[in-house]
Design an enzyme around this catalytic site. Structure first.
Site, PDB file in Angstrom:
ATOM      1  N   HIS A  80       3.024  -9.949   7.559  1.00  0.00           N
ATOM      2  CA  HIS A  80       2.332  -9.980   8.850  1.00  0.00           C
ATOM      3  C   HIS A  80       1.409 -11.190   8.900  1.00  0.00           C
ATOM      4  O   HIS A  80       0.752 -11.528   7.905  1.00  0.00           O
ATOM      5  CB  HIS A  80       1.478  -8.724   9.064  1.00  0.00           C
ATOM      6  N   HIS A 114       0.796  -1.213   0.000  1.00  0.00           N
ATOM      7  CA  HIS A 114       0.000   0.000   0.000  1.00  0.00           C
ATOM      8  C   HIS A 114       0.843   1.284   0.000  1.00  0.00           C
ATOM      9  O   HIS A 114       0.340   2.380   0.310  1.00  0.00           O
ATOM     10  CB  HIS A 114      -0.952   0.019   1.218  1.00  0.00           C
TER      11      HIS A 114
END
Length: 398
Positions: free
Chosen positions: A226, A146
């Protein structure tokens, strides 16, 4: 500690069990998180990403137990954000001449964060790095997923996609694989991650995912930065991203409000009653913005086809918890959702007008002028609220 991912690939990251907030105070964490770093040992030894700065010393100390740091041939920096690159200064102090492969924007970001001129090697989509034993790393730019510098890297032979922030979630667990965790928890954290972080980049996500699929790469494992690693049917999360990136909505209406002396709460309850009276099949979620978690609220809005938002009037405006959610909504740029507003008042009654003006600055379609009630709702006002809920169901179908 390390965890074997596949063949000569080990996870060498950090589990952050106590994490409660992320991106400053902007993202709530319910189940901790992980900072995933991967060590690939072929003829060439490659480290893919590091960890968040507070864990830098522990990360390097643990890595030294795995391998002589001087034997690391290449470092891959898929993303320069601090939770991925934070241990680089600690590591590079020990092996300062090790080449770092990242995008051109990655070089700018890393220099901006750390003010170091390490041995950077810029890469772009399709570039290849040979690591021996017949295996190669193939680079894929993931611009705006992002950050402008984001990329992924694919390992041939083992068919592993190191996807960075894409396909991840903030979810710490003793079992690091998707097939070993609670599926409801996992996918709730996945959709929360997408809704709160990636929604503004839907167009980029759709284009990039289709681009990756068009490459026809066999994918046995997706290893994000993550959360859990996808080894069982790994492309299921890719298909979810495709679904979520296309102006996603379920058969759900979310009713969001804040209240001072219960008047607006009563309105919310009665509007909800009208909605259920008009459509018994719709899922209805009522949330008090001052008591609920803002990121969980955003996740429910992301799921919804329409929302109602209510606030009493205060100082010719609206309550701060509602204002905060609307500000987040503006940034996330939700598409193809409908909205109506409501609120009670005692003096001047501007809240509904303020709410309408706020939503007119978003991509929501406002379907009515809203409903405002003077003082605490009486019997007639309650009837109006129920009727407003019934009418809302009709309006969002047009």
């Amino acid at each position: 500690m390390h965890l074997k991912i596949k063949n000569n690939i080990n996870w060498v990251g950090i589990k952050d069990w106590e994490l409660q907030k992320f991106h400053g105070n902007e993202y709530s964490i319910n189940h901790g998180s992980t900072y995933n770093s991967y060590l690939v040992k072929e003829e060439k030894i490659v480290l893919i990403d590091t960890v968040w700065k507070p864990f830098a010393k522990d990360f390097v100390k643990n890595l030294e137990k795995e391998i002589d740091l001087d034997k690391i041939d290449y470092i891959i920096a898929n993303h320069a954000e601090i939770d991925h690159s934070g241990a680089l200064p600690e590591l590079m102090a020990k092996i300062p001449n090790t080449p770092i492969y990242c995008t051109k924007n990655g070089i700018k970001s890393l220099k901006g964060h750390y003010h170091e001129d390490w041995d950077f090697h810029p890469v772009k989509t399709g570039d290849v790095l040979d690591i021996g034993n017949g295996k190669q790393l193939v680079f894929v730019e993931m611009r705006m997923l992002h950050w402008p510098d984001s990329m992924a890297v694919y390992l041939t032979g083992d068919n592993v996609l190191f996807s960075n922030d894409a396909f991840g979630q903030h979810y710490a667990t003793s079992a690091m694989f998707n097939d070993l965790v609670d599926q409801a928890e996992l996918f709730q954290e996945c959709i929360k991650y997408y809704a709160n972080i990636l929604t503004p980049f839907n167009t980029f996500a759709l284009k990039k995912i289709n681009e990756i699929l068009a490459m026809n790469l066999p994918i046995d494992v997706i290893a994000p930065s993550h959360g859990v690693i996808w080894r069982d049917n790994p492309t299921q999360i890719v298909l979810k991203y495709l679904e979520w990136s296309k102006d996603y909505q379920e058969n759900q209406i979310t009713l969001l409000y804040d209240t001072m002396w219960e008047g607006t709460r009563i309105m919310a309850d009665k509007i909800a009653e009208g909605i259920k009276k008009a459509d018994g099949s719709v899922k209805l979620v009522l949330l008090n913005s001052s008591k609920g978690d803002k990121n969980d609220i955003i996740t429910e809005i992301f799921k919804s086809k329409a929302i109602l938002v209510g606030s009493p009037t205060i100082n010719k405006g609206i309550l701060s918890s509602i204002a905060e959610i609307i500000e987040i909504i503006k940034g996330l740029n939700f598409i193809s959702k409908k909205v109506a507003t409501f609120g009670c008042y005692g003096w001047s009654g501007e809240s509904v007008q303020v709410l309408n003006s706020s939503f007119d600055q978003t991509n929501f379609t406002r379907v009515s002028e809203g409903l405002k009630i003077l003082w605490n709702p009486d019997t007639d006002a309650i009837k109006k609220c129920i009727q407003f809920g019934e009418e809302f169901v009709k309006l969002i179908k047009t």
